[in-house]
Design a protein around this motif. Structure first.
Motif, mmCIF file in Angstrom:
data_model
loop_
_atom_site.group_PDB
_atom_site.id
_atom_site.type_symbol
_atom_site.label_atom_id
_atom_site.label_comp_id
_atom_site.label_asym_id
_atom_site.label_seq_id
_atom_site.Cartn_x
_atom_site.Cartn_y
_atom_site.Cartn_z
ATOM 1 N N SER A 2 -13.168 -4.787 -28.038
ATOM 2 C CA SER A 2 -13.845 -4.806 -26.729
ATOM 3 C C SER A 2 -14.916 -3.727 -26.682
ATOM 4 O O SER A 2 -16.022 -3.945 -26.186
ATOM 5 C CB SER A 2 -12.847 -4.540 -25.604
ATOM 6 N N ILE A 53 -17.909 -4.612 -28.727
ATOM 7 C CA ILE A 53 -18.746 -5.587 -28.008
ATOM 8 C C ILE A 53 -19.631 -4.869 -27.000
ATOM 9 O O ILE A 53 -20.833 -5.129 -26.886
ATOM 10 C CB ILE A 53 -17.880 -6.647 -27.300
ATOM 11 N N ILE A 107 -23.683 -4.783 -26.971
ATOM 12 C CA ILE A 107 -24.472 -5.241 -25.821
ATOM 13 C C ILE A 107 -25.427 -4.143 -25.373
ATOM 14 O O ILE A 107 -26.620 -4.374 -25.122
ATOM 15 C CB ILE A 107 -23.547 -5.658 -24.650
ATOM 16 N N ILE A 127 -25.029 6.866 -12.371
ATOM 17 C CA ILE A 127 -25.058 5.781 -13.363
ATOM 18 C C ILE A 127 -23.935 5.963 -14.385
ATOM 19 O O ILE A 127 -23.217 5.018 -14.721
ATOM 20 C CB ILE A 127 -26.431 5.727 -14.068
ATOM 21 N N LEU A 148 -20.479 5.182 -12.745
ATOM 22 C CA LEU A 148 -20.277 3.749 -12.531
ATOM 23 C C LEU A 148 -20.061 3.020 -13.855
ATOM 24 O O LEU A 148 -19.193 2.146 -13.979
ATOM 25 C CB LEU A 148 -21.488 3.144 -11.812
ATOM 26 N N ALA A 149 -20.860 3.382 -14.839
ATOM 27 C CA ALA A 149 -20.765 2.692 -16.124
ATOM 28 C C ALA A 149 -19.427 2.968 -16.814
ATOM 29 O O ALA A 149 -18.883 2.093 -17.484
ATOM 30 C CB ALA A 149 -21.928 3.112 -17.017
ATOM 31 N N VAL A 152 -16.966 0.619 -15.297
ATOM 32 C CA VAL A 152 -17.168 -0.747 -15.809
ATOM 33 C C VAL A 152 -16.614 -0.876 -17.228
ATOM 34 O O VAL A 152 -15.957 -1.856 -17.568
ATOM 35 C CB VAL A 152 -18.670 -1.109 -15.778
ATOM 36 N N VAL A 196 -12.937 -1.142 -17.098
ATOM 37 C CA VAL A 196 -12.530 -2.455 -16.568
ATOM 38 C C VAL A 196 -12.604 -3.507 -17.667
ATOM 39 O O VAL A 196 -11.698 -4.329 -17.834
ATOM 40 C CB VAL A 196 -13.427 -2.846 -15.368
ATOM 41 N N ILE A 197 -13.700 -3.449 -18.436
ATOM 42 C CA ILE A 197 -13.853 -4.412 -19.532
ATOM 43 C C ILE A 197 -12.701 -4.248 -20.523
ATOM 44 O O ILE A 197 -12.075 -5.211 -20.965
ATOM 45 C CB ILE A 197 -15.198 -4.218 -20.257
ATOM 46 N N ALA A 228 -9.465 -5.478 -19.116
ATOM 47 C CA ALA A 228 -9.445 -6.944 -19.081
ATOM 48 C C ALA A 228 -9.043 -7.483 -20.454
ATOM 49 O O ALA A 228 -8.240 -8.414 -20.565
ATOM 50 C CB ALA A 228 -10.824 -7.477 -18.685
ATOM 51 N N GLY A 229 -9.593 -6.872 -21.491
ATOM 52 C CA GLY A 229 -9.226 -7.271 -22.850
ATOM 53 C C GLY A 229 -7.759 -7.015 -23.126
ATOM 54 O O GLY A 229 -7.061 -7.847 -23.714
#
Lengths: 399, 352
Positions: free
Chosen positions: A56, A59, A63, A360, A363-364, A367, A370-371, A374-375
């Protein structure tokens, strides 16, 4: 029992599978476990690859790298005259990795601590104290005309590791003997060690000898002004950290203690030794980071590494280590540090207003976690489903 | 899987939000001329790295730099852009990282106020060796290969602070020096100058230990209050920066009949202290000129290839109640806000 057409209609999927299994694996006891068909093998490879927690993060990194390469703009290289991507060039990539290395190295040690459900808030202060003590010792060597390069580098490394080790032992023993939560102990040592650094430096910045600076700033023959030594050390530490934690009995005990402290104690695991050991690891990695940063940047001061403990802990958590203990990996911690550093550098590469950087970055980080969660949840669900299917297959009676 | 990519898209959206809030002078798409010899009509990117965004003097310097960039762009025909890269809190290591990033992302020049010169010399020299010239403002790194410096002569400013303070204290009393970041060479120079001037001209003035603190208004205010309790005999404060006067905490804490304050800087929030008599004199730093004059010097040197001096000293006016109105007008012309309208009244100071 004769089968009716209705029964055939209600169980069309299972019957062919059962007959297939029986035909293909007559020696398998009770028809289980099932071997998947070739189409399912492709799917399980997908599951295997994405079942690895660190994927994850990879990835996310890819990105972000794509976004930076696409939108970061270009400049004309003054040496070659060619148009060069602001992100995808050797200098930028090495800068990114080098800037990551200090946090990443400390994150490996921090990972071991957090896997035991502990925390070490003093890593920034350990880094600072190790750096200033080393600088002072080296200045004394210069004064005594002991200026051999190898000698100075070895002394610098030894002092940094020694200070890190002592601080780690202090944290570990205080946590175990005083039976106080490590948050409180390491909060206290955060201030104590920083205060010590202030006193020994008398508020002055202390330069490092050029011999040591030359060693860590060495390009090792690479072009483009890069300094690969911190990056190499980061890679080595992350590999050793992963092997130690995941593949050695001592490392596995760390997970056991973090997973269930009481069960570990009753199992005969020396819990106190394990706990002291992880704080020693954290101290040692802070010492290594101190050696690299003070010699690359050329000086040590009592204000060094202020607030770095938050970056280190954030890197560890972003890397998948659970604050509740029992889960995490050294490789994940290093990748987490890389994610955070990429987020920070993206602000300047993408020409964002740097006055918003804290917002920034914060917040990042959320995120990114969270990613990753989720994985992890997806992997957990898949594991539960596969176990359920395996139980179903075992429970289905032979016709 | 969907959740992961959705979250990744959300991440990209957050970055896009940051893009839309980006300053207009940051340029578009990052394309710049990488050579230091910029020709007419091309973009010339100056990466400005101050000590911290939490110190209110530096955003003023940023504004000065951007105003100068606009003026010089019109005059020269080049597109001069200011890329503001400053850590939230002072961190020399982070500043060094910004320098390295500026080099790899094609900056034409770097303008920096050094938090800790000894940690930045290597990075500055590497930038210069890579073809990116570096100029310092406010806090110098004279040992590096920077081509110029613009800012206060810290020794001179420290001397001025002690001269004014000694005058108002009538040469006697106990003084505390408020000194900010203990690793900042410019502040250390001011402190030494205060002590040296006192020893030379005001031998009856005694000192308590120097007070260091994090350079934010709140931390500085707390330090002053802490010292007033710890050393009740303090009758004078030599503040080598105006940090606590950027906040209002000391307006009610310090009694002008008992304690005299002379500070560096003279930003809008500090004017109230002059008006109330708590700080009868401020040794001002026209911080707007840190950015404005520095960019002018960079254009002269790096675009027009004119000879400039390596050391460019800023003049420090003394702000008192007598010229408070004129100074307030100057702050307003620099685009500063938060100036009490009473100081902008042309009749201010004339009614009594």
């Amino acid at each position: 029992m004769t089968t009716s057409g209705n029964e055939n209609k209600t169980k069309p999927a299972k019957q062919p599978r059962k007959s297939f299994l029986k035909a293909k694996s007559p020696k398998d006891p009770k028809g289980a476990p099932r071997k998947p068909k070739p189409a399912k093998q492709g799917k399980s490879i997908f599951r295997v690859v994405f079942g690895v927690p660190e994927v994850s993060l990879v990835i996310i990194i890819l990105i972000m790298g794509f976004i930076l390469a696409k939108f970061g703009g270009t400049h004309t290289d003054f040496q070659t005259g060619r148009s060069v991507s602001n992100f995808l060039n050797t200098g930028s990539i090495f800068n990114l990795l080098e800037n990551t290395s200090y946090f990443a190295i400390m994150a490996v040690g921090s990972c071991a601590v957090i896997v035991t459900a502990g925390i070490d808030l003093s890593v920034g202060s350990i880094d600072c104290l190790a750096g200033v003590v080393t600088a002072i010792v080296l200045q004394k060597m210069v004064g005594a005309h002991m200026t051999g390069s190898a000698e100075m580098v070895l002394v610098a490394l030894a002092v940094c590791l020694g200070v890190g080790l002592l601080c780690g032992v202090l944290n570990g023993l205080a946590t175990v003997i005083l039976d106080v939560h490590p948050f409180v102990i390491t909060l206290g040592t955060l201030w104590i060690l920083r205060g010590l650094a202030f006193i020994v430096t008398r508020a002055q910045s202390i330069g490092m000898p050029q011999q040591v600076i030359n060693f860590t700033q060495s390009s090792l023959g690479l072009h483009g002004g890069v300094q690969p030594i911190p990056v190499i050390v980061m890679i080595v530490i992350s590999i050793f950290g992963w092997i130690y934690m995941a593949k050695t009995p001592a490392g596995r005990r760390i997970y056991a203690v973090g997973g269930n402290l009481e069960a570990s104690r009753y199992s005969g695991i020396p819990v106190s030794k394990v706990l002291v050991g992880v704080y020693v690891l954290s101290g040692l990695t802070a010492g290594i980071a101190a050696f690299l940063s003070t010699s690359v940047y050329g000086a040590a001061a009592s204000s060094d590494a202020t607030g770095y403990e938050l970056y280190v802990i954030a890197a560890t958590v972003v890397g998948g280590t659970s604050l509740l203990g029992g889960r995490g990996s050294a490789i994940g911690a290093v990748l987490g540090a890389l994610v955070i550093e990429m987020i920070r550098e993206s602000i300047s590469i993408l020409h964002l207003d740097s006055n918003y950087q804290q917002i920034i970055v914060g917040l990042a980080i959320i995120v990114a976690v969270v990613i990753d969660r989720a994985g992890a949840n997806m992997r957990q669900k898949q594991m539960v489903m596969e176990q359920a299917k395996a139980r179903e297959g075992a429970a289905t009676p032979a016709s | 899987m969907k959740t992961k990519f959705l979250a990744a898209a959300l991440c990209a959206a957050i970055l896009a939000v940051g893009c839309s809030s980006g300053s207009s002078s940051s340029g578009t798409g990052g394309s710049t001329a990488g050579s230091t010899a910029s020709t007419s009509g091309k973009t010339f990117k100056i990466v400005m790295i101050a000590k911290s965004t939490s110190n209110p003097v530096f955003p003023v310097a940023e504004q000065g730099a951007k105003d100068a960039a606009k003026e010089e762009s019109k005059r020269t025909g080049d597109n001069i852009v200011i890329d503001w890269e400053t850590p939230a809190d002072e961190d020399a290591q982070l500043q060094a990282n910004y320098i390295n990033q500026a080099v790899t992302s094609g900056a034409n020049c770097i303008l920096i106020s050094c938090s800790d010169a000894s940690k930045l010399t290597s990075a500055i020299n590497h930038a210069v060796d890579s073809g990116v010239p570096v100029m310092c403002f406010d806090s110098d790194d004279a040992a590096s290969k920077r081509f110029a410096y613009y800012g206060t002569n810290d020794t001179h400013q420290g001397t001025q602070i002690m001269d004014e303070l000694g005058k108002y204290m009538k040469g006697t009393g106990t003084v505390a020096i408020l000194a900010g970041n203990q690793n900042a060479p410019n502040l250390q120079a001011r402190v030494k100058a205060v002590q040296a001037e006192a020893a030379a001209k005001f031998p009856n003035i005694k000192f308590v230990p120097v007070a260091y603190h994090v350079e934010t208004p709140d931390d500085a205010t707390k330090k002053v209050i802490e010292y007033m309790h710890a050393y009740p005999n303090i009758t004078g404060w030599a503040m080598v920066g105006g940090w606590p006067l950027f906040a209002k905490g000391l307006l009610t804490t310090l009694d002008p009949k008992k304690v005299v304050v002379v500070a560096g800087d003279a930003l809008p929030a500090e004017l109230e202290y002059v008006d109330k008599g708590i700080a009868p004199a401020l040794v001002a730093q026209p911080v707007y000129d840190w950015g404005y004059q520095s960019v002018k010097l960079i254009v002269q040197s790096q675009i027009e290839h004119k000879q400039i001096q390596a050391y460019n000293e800023m003049v420090n006016p003394i702000v008192t109640k007598g010229n408070l109105h004129d100074w307030a007008e100057k702050l307003k012309s620099w685009g500063m806000t938060g100036i009490d309208p009473k100081f902008l009244d042309p009749n201010y100071g004339k009614t009594k």
